[in-house]
Write a protein that holds these residues in place. Sequence first.
Motif, PDB file in Angstrom:
ATOM      1  N   LEU A   1       0.854  -1.319  -0.042  1.00 17.38           N
ATOM      2  CA  LEU A   1      -0.040   0.076  -0.191  1.00 17.38           C
ATOM      3  C   LEU A   1       0.929   1.391  -0.028  1.00 17.38           C
ATOM      4  N   ASP A   2       2.135   1.136   0.541  1.00 16.51           N
ATOM      5  CA  ASP A   2       3.022   2.208   0.665  1.00 16.51           C
ATOM      6  C   ASP A   2       3.905   2.539  -0.650  1.00 16.51           C
ATOM      7  N   ALA A   3       3.636   1.635  -1.801  1.00 19.33           N
ATOM      8  CA  ALA A   3       4.311   1.543  -2.884  1.00 19.33           C
ATOM      9  C   ALA A   3       4.411   2.836  -3.735  1.00 19.33           C
ATOM     10  N   LYS A   4       5.539   3.319  -4.173  1.00 17.20           N
ATOM     11  CA  LYS A   4       5.611   4.572  -4.729  1.00 17.20           C
ATOM     12  C   LYS A   4       5.467   4.360  -6.462  1.00 17.20           C
ATOM     13  N   PHE A   5       4.700   5.232  -6.944  1.00 11.02           N
ATOM     14  CA  PHE A   5       4.360   4.889  -8.617  1.00 11.02           C
ATOM     15  C   PHE A   5       5.040   5.848  -9.267  1.00 11.02           C
TER      16      PHE A   5
END
Length: 78
Positions: free
Chosen positions: A74-78
């Motif tokens: 959920l904290d992944a950066k795109f």
Amino acid sequence: MNRKAVEWSLSALRRVWEARFGTHARSGGLDRGMTTSEYAVGTIAACAFAAVLYKVVTSGAVLSALQSLIKDALDAKF
């Protein structure tokens, strides 16, 4: 393959089958499917496996690993 060779192969296969399983195999005399006791044992084994899997998944180590995995996803950066 010619017809004669196919017929010979099939008759040889039939002889081997009847030698192994008997002549009742051709008439459908073989046991097919599971009996009631086999269903009972299978059901008990499936329930035992489900209980073990539930205990493993709800253990502290696995639970924290799953929470960490979800948090990182959920904290992944795109």
